[in-house]
Design a protein around this motif. Structure first.
Motif, PDB file in Angstrom:
ATOM      1  N   PRO A  93       0.813  -1.225   0.000  1.00  0.00           N
ATOM      2  CA  PRO A  93       0.000   0.000   0.000  1.00  0.00           C
ATOM      3  C   PRO A  93       0.846   1.274   0.000  1.00  0.00           C
ATOM      4  N   GLY A  94       0.392   2.246  -0.789  1.00  0.00           N
ATOM      5  CA  GLY A  94       1.077   3.526  -0.848  1.00  0.00           C
ATOM      6  C   GLY A  94       2.228   3.584  -1.823  1.00  0.00           C
ATOM      7  N   ARG A  95       2.518   2.471  -2.488  1.00  0.00           N
ATOM      8  CA  ARG A  95       3.621   2.448  -3.451  1.00  0.00           C
ATOM      9  C   ARG A  95       3.109   1.948  -4.788  1.00  0.00           C
ATOM     10  N   SER A  96       3.623   2.540  -5.841  1.00  0.00           N
ATOM     11  CA  SER A  96       3.174   2.209  -7.196  1.00  0.00           C
ATOM     12  C   SER A  96       4.336   2.437  -8.152  1.00  0.00           C
ATOM     13  N   VAL A  97       4.098   2.238  -9.434  1.00  0.00           N
ATOM     14  CA  VAL A  97       5.056   2.608 -10.463  1.00  0.00           C
ATOM     15  C   VAL A  97       4.373   3.594 -11.402  1.00  0.00           C
ATOM     16  N   THR A  98       5.180   4.369 -12.110  1.00  0.00           N
ATOM     17  CA  THR A  98       4.655   5.345 -13.059  1.00  0.00           C
ATOM     18  C   THR A  98       5.290   5.112 -14.416  1.00  0.00           C
ATOM     19  N   VAL A  99       4.467   4.986 -15.440  1.00  0.00           N
ATOM     20  CA  VAL A  99       4.953   4.818 -16.798  1.00  0.00           C
ATOM     21  C   VAL A  99       5.208   6.199 -17.394  1.00  0.00           C
ATOM     22  N   TYR A 100       6.480   6.464 -17.688  1.00  0.00           N
ATOM     23  CA  TYR A 100       6.908   7.769 -18.215  1.00  0.00           C
ATOM     24  C   TYR A 100       8.256   7.529 -18.875  1.00  0.00           C
ATOM     25  N   GLY A 101       8.336   7.717 -20.168  1.00  0.00           N
ATOM     26  CA  GLY A 101       9.508   7.311 -20.941  1.00  0.00           C
ATOM     27  C   GLY A 101      10.809   7.955 -20.502  1.00  0.00           C
ATOM     28  N   GLN A 102      11.889   7.196 -20.595  1.00  0.00           N
ATOM     29  CA  GLN A 102      13.202   7.721 -20.239  1.00  0.00           C
ATOM     30  C   GLN A 102      13.531   8.974 -21.019  1.00  0.00           C
ATOM     31  N   GLN A 103      13.166   9.006 -22.298  1.00  0.00           N
ATOM     32  CA  GLN A 103      13.474  10.184 -23.093  1.00  0.00           C
ATOM     33  C   GLN A 103      12.744  11.419 -22.570  1.00  0.00           C
ATOM     34  N   GLU A 104      11.586  11.227 -21.931  1.00  0.00           N
ATOM     35  CA  GLU A 104      10.868  12.357 -21.350  1.00  0.00           C
ATOM     36  C   GLU A 104      11.587  12.848 -20.097  1.00  0.00           C
ATOM     37  N   VAL A 105      12.108  11.929 -19.296  1.00  0.00           N
ATOM     38  CA  VAL A 105      12.916  12.315 -18.140  1.00  0.00           C
ATOM     39  C   VAL A 105      14.130  13.118 -18.605  1.00  0.00           C
TER      40      VAL A 105
END
Length: 384
Positions: A93-105
């Motif tokens: 609970p309280g932890r997740s992952v986020t899909v966001y491309g490396q190139q965007e970072v």
């Protein structure tokens, strides 16, 4: 030129290190072989652990990530004609992952560095490292020389940093896998709301995404497979065969924007330091992408290195720098094991006989039916 920290490589590790050091009042110069356009466009990892997201947000470069990133509270393991959800929201609970491309970072970090006058140089040729075992290392390159107190090698597995260490000073641990991943980026709405890891007799497949309109797919293919062997029609046919294995699921297809073949490799170098050179990210370790750990490990390295450099430049303390490698390697080897475990759990191996296949299925059954086993997967996936 002179600076405090010379950074080789403008990937996530090098750029984030430069950004975090700036927030601590420490000067750096980033030298990158490729063009800015290249590093901002190259498609790489896209699953960010909770800790990675927290680091980016806390450092002031997470606004777009929070707006556009896709938060996932679970993944699906698909095999034997059924899908099994590993529910992060229930197990951790309280932890997740986020899909966001490396190139965007990378785009966000470059913008942040340039906005405050950060020194990030692209298309820098003929980079060489000198005096690594002295208190005054330097970097030469086409048309210049950079004197510094510390060098951070963040230039990836094929960069110049690690090979600049004298032979015998580092120990390498590696394993090559007998297959590769065919990666596909497609202009099509994702067919599922969360990642699907599919194990089939024909091989592994992964359904992922980069945005509400862009999907990312991977197929297990033989090692050394030529890209020309996979025209678009064959790609979609194989993805459908491996993913459309549960009732009611239909894979949407669309225009393929990019294809590539990535070898599967595990690699660690010890220690992650030689003199005043500190290795971070892929320059020090590679994991199979099955566990989504590559960029997250780079961010973890950089967090540790930032604290060590802040103590060094602020108080003259060397203890954290001396402990940098050991501190990073504890997490690196945990991620190595998890990535190897996920890879062997979900891929087919030519060496497997009927007995080996049954063992693999039994292991999958255990992971998807035991709360303890599922929690182990979940907590490793979202980040320890």
């Amino acid at each position: 030129m002179r600076t405090q920290v010379g950074i080789i490589g403008a990937g996530p590790a090098g750029l984030l290190l430069s950004h975090l050091l700036h927030l601590r009042g420490i000067e750096s110069v980033v030298l990158e072989l490729r063009s800015r356009e290249h590093v901002e466009r190259r498609v790489r990892a896209g699953v960010l652990e909770q800790g990675t997201v927290d680091t980016l947000v806390a450092s002031g470069v997470g606004d777009r990530l929070l707006r556009e990133g896709l938060v996932h509270q679970g993944i699906e393991l698909r095999y034997g004609g059924a899908g099994h959800r590993i529910a992060f929201d229930r197990l951790v609970p309280g932890r997740s992952v986020t899909v966001y491309g490396q190139q965007e970072v990378v785009k966000d970090l470059i913008a942040a560095r340039l906005a405050v006058g950060g020194d990030v140089r692209f298309e820098v040729r003929d980079v060489a490292l000198h005096g690594l075992d002295t208190a005054s290392p330097s970097i030469t390159f086409e048309g210049g020389r950079l004197d510094c107190d510390v060098i951070a090698g963040c230039d990836g597995f094929h960069g110049v940093s690690r090979p600049s260490v004298p032979a015998g000073a580092l120990t390498e641990f590696s394993r090559d896998y007998p297959f590769a991943w065919l990666g596909v980026l497609a202009q099509v709405k994702p067919s599922a709301s969360e990642l699907i890891y599919a194990r089939t007799e024909r091989g592994f497949a992964l359904h992922s995404m980069r945005s509400p309109e862009i999907s990312r797919f991977y197929l297990q293919v033989p090692a050394g497979e030529p890209l020309e062997s996979w025209p678009d029609e064959r790609v979609w046919a194989e993805l459908k065969t491996r993913l459309e294995t549960v009732p009611g699921f239909t894979l949407a297809t669309g225009e393929i924007l990019e294809k590539s073949v990535t070898p599967m490799r595990s690699f660690v170098v010890e220690p992650m330091r030689y003199g005043r050179l500190f290795l971070a990210g892929d320059a020090a370790h590679i994991v199979p992408p099955t566990g989504a750990k590559g960029m997250n490990l780079a961010v973890s390295d950089v967090r540790v290195l930032t604290e060590a450099l802040a103590a060094f430049f602020g108080e003259g303390e060397t203890g954290l720098l001396d402990g940098y490698s050991d501190a990073c390697l504890r997490r690196v080897w945990r991620a190595q094991h998890f990535s190897w475990w996920m890879t062997t759990l979900l891929h087919t191996f030519e060496s497997d006989d009927a007995y080996g296949t049954r063992l693999q299925t039994s292991h999958l059954d255990y992971v998807t039916s035991s709360e303890a086993a599922a929690t182990t997967l979940a907590e490793n996936y979202v980040g320890m």
